[in-house]
Design an enzyme around this catalytic site. Structure first.
Site, PDB file in Angstrom:
ATOM      1  CE  LYS A   1      40.737   7.282  -5.582  1.00  0.00           C
ATOM      2  NZ  LYS A   1      40.018   7.630  -4.362  1.00  0.00           N
TER       3      LYS A   1
ATOM      4  CG  ASP B   1      32.511  -0.161  -7.909  1.00  0.00           C
ATOM      5  OD1 ASP B   1      33.037   0.938  -7.646  1.00  0.00           O
ATOM      6  OD2 ASP B   1      32.948  -1.242  -7.473  1.00  0.00           O
TER       7      ASP B   1
ATOM      8  N   GLY C   1      28.675   4.820  -3.841  1.00  0.00           N
ATOM      9  CA  GLY C   1      27.753   5.660  -4.616  1.00  0.00           C
ATOM     10  C   GLY C   1      27.640   7.109  -4.173  1.00  0.00           C
TER      11      GLY C   1
ATOM     12  CG  ASP D   1      36.715   8.346  -6.012  1.00  0.00           C
ATOM     13  OD1 ASP D   1      37.902   8.709  -5.947  1.00  0.00           O
ATOM     14  OD2 ASP D   1      35.970   8.270  -5.024  1.00  0.00           O
TER      15      ASP D   1
ATOM     16  CG  ASP E   1      37.384  -5.347 -14.443  1.00  0.00           C
ATOM     17  OD1 ASP E   1      37.816  -4.173 -14.413  1.00  0.00           O
ATOM     18  OD2 ASP E   1      38.115  -6.354 -14.342  1.00  0.00           O
TER      19      ASP E   1
ATOM     20  CD1 TRP F   1      32.389  10.986  -5.247  1.00  0.00           C
ATOM     21  CD2 TRP F   1      33.316  11.000  -7.276  1.00  0.00           C
ATOM     22  NE1 TRP F   1      33.699  11.403  -5.121  1.00  0.00           N
ATOM     23  CE2 TRP F   1      34.291  11.415  -6.335  1.00  0.00           C
ATOM     24  CE3 TRP F   1      33.699  10.913  -8.610  1.00  0.00           C
ATOM     25  CZ2 TRP F   1      35.596  11.765  -6.703  1.00  0.00           C
ATOM     26  CZ3 TRP F   1      34.995  11.262  -8.980  1.00  0.00           C
ATOM     27  CH2 TRP F   1      35.928  11.678  -8.034  1.00  0.00           C
TER      28      TRP F   1
HETATM   29  C1  SAM Z   1      37.164   4.952  -3.506  1.00  0.00           C
HETATM   30  S1  SAM Z   1      35.976   3.821  -4.067  1.00  0.00           S
HETATM   31  C2  SAM Z   1      34.883   4.840  -4.979  1.00  0.00           C
HETATM   32  C3  SAM Z   1      34.007   5.683  -4.109  1.00  0.00           C
HETATM   33  C4  SAM Z   1      32.891   6.319  -4.884  1.00  0.00           C
HETATM   34  N1  SAM Z   1      33.379   7.345  -5.785  1.00  0.00           N
HETATM   35  C5  SAM Z   1      31.882   6.950  -3.973  1.00  0.00           C
HETATM   36  O1  SAM Z   1      31.812   8.165  -3.979  1.00  0.00           O
HETATM   37  O2  SAM Z   1      31.154   6.236  -3.280  1.00  0.00           O
HETATM   38  C6  SAM Z   1      36.841   2.965  -5.315  1.00  0.00           C
HETATM   39  C7  SAM Z   1      36.010   1.973  -6.073  1.00  0.00           C
HETATM   40  O3  SAM Z   1      36.751   1.522  -7.189  1.00  0.00           O
HETATM   41  C8  SAM Z   1      36.209   0.259  -7.521  1.00  0.00           C
HETATM   42  N2  SAM Z   1      37.060  -0.432  -8.503  1.00  0.00           N
HETATM   43  C9  SAM Z   1      38.342  -0.816  -8.342  1.00  0.00           C
HETATM   44  N3  SAM Z   1      38.755  -1.447  -9.451  1.00  0.00           N
HETATM   45  C10 SAM Z   1      37.709  -1.471 -10.330  1.00  0.00           C
HETATM   46  C11 SAM Z   1      37.522  -1.992 -11.632  1.00  0.00           C
HETATM   47  N4  SAM Z   1      38.515  -2.626 -12.276  1.00  0.00           N
HETATM   48  N5  SAM Z   1      36.320  -1.838 -12.240  1.00  0.00           N
HETATM   49  C12 SAM Z   1      35.310  -1.205 -11.584  1.00  0.00           C
HETATM   50  N6  SAM Z   1      35.425  -0.697 -10.349  1.00  0.00           N
HETATM   51  C13 SAM Z   1      36.616  -0.824  -9.720  1.00  0.00           C
HETATM   52  C14 SAM Z   1      36.132  -0.429  -6.178  1.00  0.00           C
HETATM   53  O4  SAM Z   1      35.245  -1.515  -6.227  1.00  0.00           O
HETATM   54  C15 SAM Z   1      35.660   0.719  -5.286  1.00  0.00           C
HETATM   55  O5  SAM Z   1      34.263   0.654  -5.094  1.00  0.00           O
END
Ligand code: SAM
Length: 403
Positions: free
Chosen positions: A220, A126, A53, A180, A142, A55
C-alpha cells in the site's frame, strides 16, 4: 454511523461480512490479483501488517484450499458447464456414421477444480494480535524493528540460525511479499504520507531479505508529492512496477498499491537492515548508478502494447518542448531550458471489474436487509485504552456516572 447505514454507504464493508472476510481489504487483494495474477505459481508468501487478517484469509483460501474468486472463478464455472454439455452431447465411442465408419468421439478432458497447492507457507505479521487462521503462521511484531527480521526468517525456515553469517538473508525464500500497512491516520496529510512511506520502506527492506529472484512485492502507498521518486527507486529492484487502484479502494482516498513484478536485485546487492534502504545515501546512490546504465526518465503517459495488452513499464524518452507529443497536455514554457528529467512515471492501472461495486457510492438495501456483525472485531485496537480512559473519566460529555 450505525451498522445499517454503513452497510448502505459501504458496499464492500457489507459484502465482507456477508462473505466471511475479516475486513473489506480482502476485495482489494482479490481485485489486484484479478489484474496481475499475483498468485500464479506462488506457494510461499509473507503478509506484512496483516491484522485482522483478511489478506491472509484470501491467501489461505486460494493457496491452501484451492478456491478461486472473481473472473477466475467465473471462468472455472464456465469451463465446467461447457464440459458438462460436452459430456451430455458427446456421441458414445461405439456410434457409427451412416456409411458404417466409426467416428472418434471428441476427447473430453475432465477439468479439475483448482487444487490446494503443495508445500504452502504463509507467514503473517502485525503489531496487533491476529486471531488464528488455518495453515498460517502469525507473528506479533513491528515491521520497522530490526529484531523482526530473524523472527521472520525463523518462521520461514526452522533450520535458520540467527548467529550464522549473512543472518539477514532467508535461506528458503518466498515468491510473494504483500503489505497493507497503514499507520493510525492523523489527518495531517504530509505527516500521514511520511509515516506511510516509512512503513513502505520497512516492508521493502524485509522483502529484499526474503524474496526469491522473480518474486513479487505488493504494498500500500499513499500517493504524495514525491511518489515518482519511489517508483524509480523500486525500478532498481524489479523489472516492472505499476501503481494500481482497485475499485474497492475509495477514489477519494490517496491510497493505492504498488505492484512490483520480477524481483531482480542489482548484481552483488546484499539486503541489510544494518544499512536499510530509505536511510542515508544508499538508495540515491543506487538510483544514480542504475541511471548511468539505463536512464529512468519521465514517461509521456500510460502506454499499452496493443498486441499483448501489456502495460509498458519501460522508461520512455524525456520529453522536450519541441517534441510533438500527443500526450503532453500542459502548456510548456519554451523559455525554460529543459534539463534531464529523472522522474519515471509508473503505469497507473485501475483494477476490479467495471460491474463491481463502486466504493464511493451508496446503495439502496433491500427492505428485509439484516445488518450482520463484523466477522472479526479488532482484537486489541489501539483506541481501546483511550475509550476505557474516557469512560473512566465520565465519558465524552462527562455524563457517565454524574447526576
Ligand atoms: C489496513 S490494516 C491491514 C488490514 C489487513 N491487510 C487485512 O486484510 O486484514 C493496517 C495494519 O497495519 C498494521 N501496522 C501499522 N504499523 C505497523 C508496524 N510498524 N508493524 C506491523 N504492523 C503495523 C496495523 O496494526 C494494522 O493492523
Amino acid at each position: 454511523m450505525g451498522k445499517s447505514s454503513k452497510d448502505k454507504r459501504d458496499a464492500y464493508y457489507r459484502l465482507a461480512k456477508e462473505q466471511g472476510w475479516r475486513a473489506r481489504s480482502a476485495f482489494k487483494l482479490l481485485q489486484l490479483d484479478e489484474e496481475f495474477n499475483l498468485f500464479e505459481n506462488v506457494t510461499r508468501v509473507v503478509d506484512l501488517c496483516a491484522a485482522p487478517g483478511s489478506w491472509s484469509q484470501v491467501l489461505s483460501r486460494v493457496l491452501i484450499k484451492g478456491e478461486t474468486f472473481g473472473r477466475c472463478a467465473w471462468q472455472d464455472r464456465e469451463a465446467k458447464l461447457r464440459q458438462q454439455m460436452l459430456n451430455v452431447f458427446a456421441p458414445d465411442s461405439s456410434s457409427s456414421t451412416q456409411t458404417g465408419a466409426v467416428v472418434d468421439a471428441p476427447k473430453i478432458v475432465e477439468k479439475k477444480d483448482n487444487e490446494p497447492r503443495r508445500d504452502v507457507k504463509i507467514v503473517a505479521i502485525d503489531l496487533q494480535p491476529i486471531s488464528p487462521l488455518p495453515g498460517i503462521i502469525t507473528l506479533r511484531a513491528d515491521i520497522t524493528h530490526p529484531a523482526t527480521v530473524p523472527l521472520l526468517l525463523k518462521a520461514l525456515d526452522n533450520e535458520f540460525d540467527p548467529s550464522a553469517m549473512g543472518s539477514q538473508q532467508a535461506t528458503n525464500r518466498v515468491d510473494l511479499v504483500i503489505s497493507d500497512g497503514a499507520p493510525d491516520v492523523t489527518g495531517l496529510h504530509d505527516l500521514d504520507i511520511y509515516v506511510q512511506s516509512q512503513l513502505l520502506f520497512a516492508a521493502l527492506n524485509l522483502a529484499l531479505c526474503v524474496l526469491k529472484p522473480g518474486g513479487k512485492f505488493v504494498a500500500k502507498i499513499f500517493r504524495g508529492r514525491n511518489v515518482d521518486l519511489l517508483y524509480a527507486q523500486l525500478k532498481i529492484f524489479f523489472e516492472k512496477v505499476y501503481v494500481a487502484k482497485p475499485r474497492s479502494s475509495r477514489a477519494s482516498s490517496v491510497e493505492a498499491f504498488i505492484v512490483c513484478i520480477n524481483f531482480q536485485p542489482p548484481e552483488g546487492f546484499q539486503a541489510s537492515l544494518e544499512e536499510p534502504l530509505g536511510v542515508g545515501n544508499r538508495l540515491p546512490e543506487m538510483l544514480e548508478e542504475r541511471q548511468a546504465v539505463l536512464p529512468i526518465t519521465a514517461a509521456p503517459g500510460l502506454m499499452q502494447d496493443p498486441a499483448s495488452g501489456a502495460w509498458d513499464s519501460v522508461p520512455h524518452k524525456v520529453h522536450t518542448a519541441d517534441e510533438d507529443d500527443i500526450y503532453d497536455v500542459e502548456v510548456e514554457d519554451l523559455s525554460v531550458e529543459h534539463t534531464e528529467d529523472i522522474r519515471w512515471v509508473a503505469p497507473f492501472v485501475a483494477c476490479g471489474d467495471l460491474s463491481a461495486f463502486d466504493s464511493d457510492a451508496s446503495y439502496k438495501l433491500p427492505d428485509d436487509h439484516v445488518s450482520l456483525d463484523p466477522v472479526q472485531p479488532p482484537t486489541a485496537p489501539p483506541y481501546k485504552r483511550a475509550i476505557e480512559l474516557r469512560r473512566a473519566n465520565g465519558g465524552a460529555y462527562k455524563k457517565t456516572g454524574t447526576k
